[in-house]
Scaffold this motif. Structure first.
Motif, mmCIF file in Angstrom:
data_model
loop_
_atom_site.group_PDB
_atom_site.id
_atom_site.type_symbol
_atom_site.label_atom_id
_atom_site.label_comp_id
_atom_site.label_asym_id
_atom_site.label_seq_id
_atom_site.Cartn_x
_atom_site.Cartn_y
_atom_site.Cartn_z
ATOM 1 N N ARG A 153 5.739 1.419 7.142
ATOM 2 C CA ARG A 153 4.476 2.088 7.495
ATOM 3 C C ARG A 153 4.663 3.519 7.997
ATOM 4 O O ARG A 153 4.008 3.935 8.962
ATOM 5 N N ASP A 156 2.398 8.649 4.742
ATOM 6 C CA ASP A 156 0.934 8.833 4.642
ATOM 7 C C ASP A 156 0.470 8.832 3.195
ATOM 8 O O ASP A 156 -0.613 8.342 2.876
ATOM 9 N N LEU A 158 1.994 8.634 -1.003
ATOM 10 C CA LEU A 158 3.114 8.472 -1.950
ATOM 11 C C LEU A 158 2.597 8.871 -3.322
ATOM 12 O O LEU A 158 1.512 8.434 -3.724
ATOM 13 N N PHE A 179 5.890 -0.505 -2.435
ATOM 14 C CA PHE A 179 5.200 0.597 -1.741
ATOM 15 C C PHE A 179 4.429 0.079 -0.522
ATOM 16 O O PHE A 179 4.235 0.805 0.448
ATOM 17 N N ILE A 183 3.972 2.341 3.199
ATOM 18 C CA ILE A 183 2.738 3.122 3.384
ATOM 19 C C ILE A 183 2.059 2.692 4.681
ATOM 20 O O ILE A 183 1.902 1.491 4.933
ATOM 21 N N GLY A 187 -3.073 4.713 4.225
ATOM 22 C CA GLY A 187 -2.380 5.701 3.389
ATOM 23 C C GLY A 187 -2.733 5.528 1.912
ATOM 24 O O GLY A 187 -3.374 4.548 1.522
ATOM 25 N N VAL A 189 -1.641 5.906 -2.371
ATOM 26 C CA VAL A 189 -0.657 6.009 -3.459
ATOM 27 C C VAL A 189 -1.361 6.683 -4.632
ATOM 28 O O VAL A 189 -2.468 6.286 -5.016
ATOM 29 N N THR A 270 -5.404 2.535 -2.423
ATOM 30 C CA THR A 270 -5.213 2.314 -0.992
ATOM 31 C C THR A 270 -5.231 0.811 -0.741
ATOM 32 O O THR A 270 -5.425 0.026 -1.666
#
Ligand SMILES: C[S@@+](CC[C@H](N)C(=O)[O-])C[C@H]1O[C@@H](n2cnc3c(N)ncnc32)[C@H](O)[C@@H]1O
Length: 271
Positions: A153, A156, A158, A179, A183, A187, A189, A270
């Motif tokens: 974690r 913020d 990726l 991931f 994250i 956060g 992706v 997210t």
């Protein structure tokens, strides 16, 4: 010759014929598409390292190198990347995004990972030349499989620009699962992909289809997809789609108000 001898002889002959025609049961084995020459465990790593050594700076995609890197950063800023953020650039290549992101992340962190050491080395040199006075903390990590040497974690945002466009869908799923650990809650992706409905994706698909499977995997291959497939894989990995930035539309505004796009679609995820 009596009837019993005759029957015994007949019986032996039938048994001989049966033995010759009935083979012992062999379990059905499914071999992979590479037949007797299966891919090594590190298919992507060896293909990409080979690719990096043979192409150098040109090896990370088409378009103007500098402009593409600027657009990638504009997309991330549009999705909320702040100078204080921690960004993980998965498949960072030779630093196309990093040379813009590191000066921007003044007070933040940039983690670039790549499977090809030659690309990572090139990224290191480019970042050193571009960072200026930025206080950004930079880590460049060689990617080994799906493992990330990154705290839980702690990330913020990726991004994976032009990375899953060269991987099978199953591998995209495997990375999406990983991931989740790194994250932070809330956060994002951000992934680029090539849905087949994009006109530019169709010749790419047809060029791959012209090759047999062995030839296709003898070099870095291009993989097209669909929005539906990406959404279903994301859902299986427990990610929600926030939005799509379609590849045939403008995707990001630059500081001088120019709206530009990468030519690939971008999905924002997210949890
Ligand atoms: C087309 S380049 C894009 C590079 C960069 N994202 C950019 O936009 O300039 C794809 C990059 O992904 C890297 N890559 C491919 N598979 C990877 C994996 N499994 N893990 C980490 N990096 C990978 C390649 O080595 C290459 O640098």
């Amino acid at each position: 010759m009596n009837a019993v001898t005759l029957l015994r002889g007949l019986f032996r002959r039938v048994r001989r014929i049966a033995r010759a025609t009935v083979r012992p049961a062999v379990p059905t084995v499914l071999t992979d598409a590479h037949g007797s020459n299966p891919p090594p465990r590190d298919t992507y790593a060896s293909l990409y390292e080979q690719h990096a050594r043979s192409t150098g700076d040109d090896g990370v995609g088409g378009g103007d190198y500098d402009v593409m890197g600027e657009i990638e950063l504009d997309v991330l800023r549009g999705e909320g990347l702040l100078p204080s953020s921690t960004l993980l650039d998965f498949g960072c290549g030779n630093g196309r995004l990093a040379v813009h992101a590191v000066p921007y992340l003044d007070g933040g962190s940039y983690i670039g990972t790549d499977i090809a050491p030659t690309f990572l080395q090139a990224a290191r040199h480019r970042i050193e030349a571009a960072r200026g006075a930025s206080s950004c903390t930079v880590r460049l990590l060689q990617q080994h499989g799906e493992q990330f040497d990154v705290a839980d974690r702690s990330v913020d945002m990726l991004c994976a620009f032009s990375v899953f466009t060269h991987m099978e869908a199953e591998d995209m799923y495997r990375y999406l699962v990983q991931f989740k650990r790194i994250i932070r809650p809330g956060g994002k992706v951000i992934i680029s992909c090539l849905p087949l409905r994009l006109l530019d994706a169709q010749p790419i698909f047809l060029a791959e289809a012209a090759l047999d499977p062995v030839a296709r995997w003898q070099r870095v291959r291009n993989v097209v997809t669909s929005e539906d497939l990406v959404e279903r894989i994301a859902a299986l990995a427990d990610w929600q789609v926030v939005k799509w930035l379609p590849g045939d539309e403008g995707q990001a505004s630059s500081h001088d108000g120019q709206v530009r796009g990468l030519g690939q679609s971008i999905v924002v995820l997210t949890r």
